[in-house]
Design an enzyme around this catalytic site. Sequence first.
Site, PDB file in Angstrom:
ATOM      1  N   HIS A 134       0.840  -1.199   0.000  1.00  0.00           N
ATOM      2  CA  HIS A 134       0.000   0.000   0.000  1.00  0.00           C
ATOM      3  C   HIS A 134       0.878   1.253   0.000  1.00  0.00           C
ATOM      4  O   HIS A 134       1.738   1.414   0.871  1.00  0.00           O
ATOM      5  CB  HIS A 134      -0.884  -0.035   1.254  1.00  0.00           C
ATOM      6  CG  HIS A 134      -1.885   1.060   1.376  1.00  0.00           C
ATOM      7  ND1 HIS A 134      -3.137   1.009   0.788  1.00  0.00           N
ATOM      8  CD2 HIS A 134      -1.844   2.242   2.048  1.00  0.00           C
ATOM      9  CE1 HIS A 134      -3.815   2.105   1.098  1.00  0.00           C
ATOM     10  NE2 HIS A 134      -3.050   2.880   1.850  1.00  0.00           N
TER      11      HIS A 134
ATOM     12  N   ASP B 282       0.909   5.341   0.031  1.00  0.00           N
ATOM     13  CA  ASP B 282       0.103   6.523   0.366  1.00  0.00           C
ATOM     14  C   ASP B 282       0.655   7.755  -0.322  1.00  0.00           C
ATOM     15  O   ASP B 282       1.772   8.200  -0.028  1.00  0.00           O
ATOM     16  CB  ASP B 282       0.108   6.723   1.892  1.00  0.00           C
ATOM     17  CG  ASP B 282      -0.738   5.682   2.594  1.00  0.00           C
ATOM     18  OD1 ASP B 282      -1.927   5.569   2.244  1.00  0.00           O
ATOM     19  OD2 ASP B 282      -0.207   4.985   3.471  1.00  0.00           O
TER      20      ASP B 282
ATOM     21  N   HIS C 175      -2.982   4.700  -2.970  1.00  0.00           N
ATOM     22  CA  HIS C 175      -4.067   5.433  -2.304  1.00  0.00           C
ATOM     23  C   HIS C 175      -3.793   6.918  -2.516  1.00  0.00           C
ATOM     24  O   HIS C 175      -2.897   7.482  -1.894  1.00  0.00           O
ATOM     25  CB  HIS C 175      -4.043   5.032  -0.821  1.00  0.00           C
ATOM     26  CG  HIS C 175      -4.991   5.783   0.045  1.00  0.00           C
ATOM     27  ND1 HIS C 175      -4.916   5.744   1.428  1.00  0.00           N
ATOM     28  CD2 HIS C 175      -6.043   6.589  -0.252  1.00  0.00           C
ATOM     29  CE1 HIS C 175      -5.867   6.496   1.939  1.00  0.00           C
ATOM     30  NE2 HIS C 175      -6.565   7.029   0.948  1.00  0.00           N
TER      31      HIS C 175
ATOM     32  N   MET D  72      -4.331  10.522  -2.009  1.00  0.00           N
ATOM     33  CA  MET D  72      -4.918  11.567  -1.151  1.00  0.00           C
ATOM     34  C   MET D  72      -4.476  12.899  -1.726  1.00  0.00           C
ATOM     35  O   MET D  72      -3.688  13.655  -1.122  1.00  0.00           O
ATOM     36  CB  MET D  72      -4.416  11.382   0.295  1.00  0.00           C
ATOM     37  CG  MET D  72      -5.050  10.192   0.987  1.00  0.00           C
ATOM     38  SD  MET D  72      -4.120   9.633   2.431  1.00  0.00           S
ATOM     39  CE  MET D  72      -2.939   8.551   1.631  1.00  0.00           C
TER      40      MET D  72
ATOM     41  N   MET E  61     -11.725   4.677   5.249  1.00  0.00           N
ATOM     42  CA  MET E  61     -10.708   5.273   6.132  1.00  0.00           C
ATOM     43  C   MET E  61     -11.207   5.166   7.577  1.00  0.00           C
ATOM     44  O   MET E  61     -12.288   5.656   7.906  1.00  0.00           O
ATOM     45  CB  MET E  61     -10.474   6.745   5.798  1.00  0.00           C
ATOM     46  CG  MET E  61      -9.708   7.007   4.514  1.00  0.00           C
ATOM     47  SD  MET E  61      -8.148   6.122   4.360  1.00  0.00           S
ATOM     48  CE  MET E  61      -7.226   6.755   5.777  1.00  0.00           C
TER      49      MET E  61
HETATM   50  C1  DX5 Z   1      -3.187   7.421   6.460  1.00  0.00           C
HETATM   51  C2  DX5 Z   1      -2.783   6.395   5.442  1.00  0.00           C
HETATM   52  C3  DX5 Z   1      -2.588   5.030   5.985  1.00  0.00           C
HETATM   53  C4  DX5 Z   1      -1.535   4.911   7.047  1.00  0.00           C
HETATM   54  C5  DX5 Z   1      -1.937   3.827   7.972  1.00  0.00           C
HETATM   55  O1  DX5 Z   1      -3.573   8.592   5.808  1.00  0.00           O
HETATM   56  O2  DX5 Z   1      -3.754   6.295   4.412  1.00  0.00           O
HETATM   57  O3  DX5 Z   1      -2.373   4.088   4.945  1.00  0.00           O
HETATM   58  O4  DX5 Z   1      -0.261   4.623   6.551  1.00  0.00           O
HETATM   59  O5  DX5 Z   1      -1.047   3.799   9.028  1.00  0.00           O
HETATM   60  P1  DX5 Z   1      -1.406   3.095  10.401  1.00  0.00           P
HETATM   61  O6  DX5 Z   1      -1.621   1.634  10.114  1.00  0.00           O
HETATM   62  O7  DX5 Z   1      -0.214   3.362  11.238  1.00  0.00           O
HETATM   63  O8  DX5 Z   1      -2.667   3.745  10.926  1.00  0.00           O
HETATM   64 ZN    ZN Z   2      -3.584   4.622   2.945  1.00  0.00          ZN
END
Ligand code: DX5
Ligand code: ZN
Length: 226
Positions: A33, A35, A69, A71, A140
């Site tokens: 994954h 980000d 992902h 954002m 989320m």
């Molecule tokens: C947050 C990201 C997540 C994040 C999750 O905006 O989309 O993918 O890396 O991290 P943890 O598992 O530490 O909550």
């Molecule tokens: Zn994410």
Amino acid sequence: MTVKIAPSILSADFSRLGEQVQEAIAAGAEYIHVDIMDGHFVPNLTIGPPIVRALKPLTQAAGVLLDTHLMIEQPERLIPDFAEAGADQITVHVETCPHLHRTIQQIKSLSVRAGVTLNPATPLETLSEILPFVDLVLIMSVNPGFGGQAYIPTMTDKIRRLRDYLNERQLARVEIEVDGGIDVENAAEVVNAGATILVSGSHIFNKYQSVLANIVALRAAASREA
Ligand code: DX5
Ligand code: ZN
């Protein structure tokens, strides 16, 4: 259905990213994954297509999917770059897409799996018209932008309502991915509510245990009855 694990590289040691991704792949992760944050839609800035391109040979050789992902605002501007870099799956936030159907069609036209993502406060109702066109929904379970936040407990009911809705509409094929604060304590609850993919960052890449030990523990926890 066995749950799939998607380690989020956001919490990895970026000075040895390839090695950390190899550890996650060797531990049986089904996805990696990634980000992508733009400092506008979310208050943090991360990485872009060059890192996706650099990781592609590692994931491709192992048959692991690169899960990006986005954002970012106006994701349609960068979707072709991420597809070209090797993304196997692209998820966009409904909050960033006034022309969501067009954006999902754009992703699919590039032969990439298409997903739609909801912030914690965005209602499931925003998905009703787009669900037949997507491969997955990413729920989320923290406010996006940072790793290491706590799971928002009311998201379990949101996952359950989405799973029921998908089943009622003959859309059981649509995966539910859950992202944020997933750990050994809540993994079973999230899976039993209907999640099929668990994202986890800070509970996989950390100083307490190896990536392998963390992934084995998360998978074991996820298969327990909640
Ligand atoms: C947050 C990201 C997540 C994040 C999750 O905006 O989309 O993918 O890396 O991290 P943890 O598992 O530490 O909550
Ligand atoms: Zn994410």
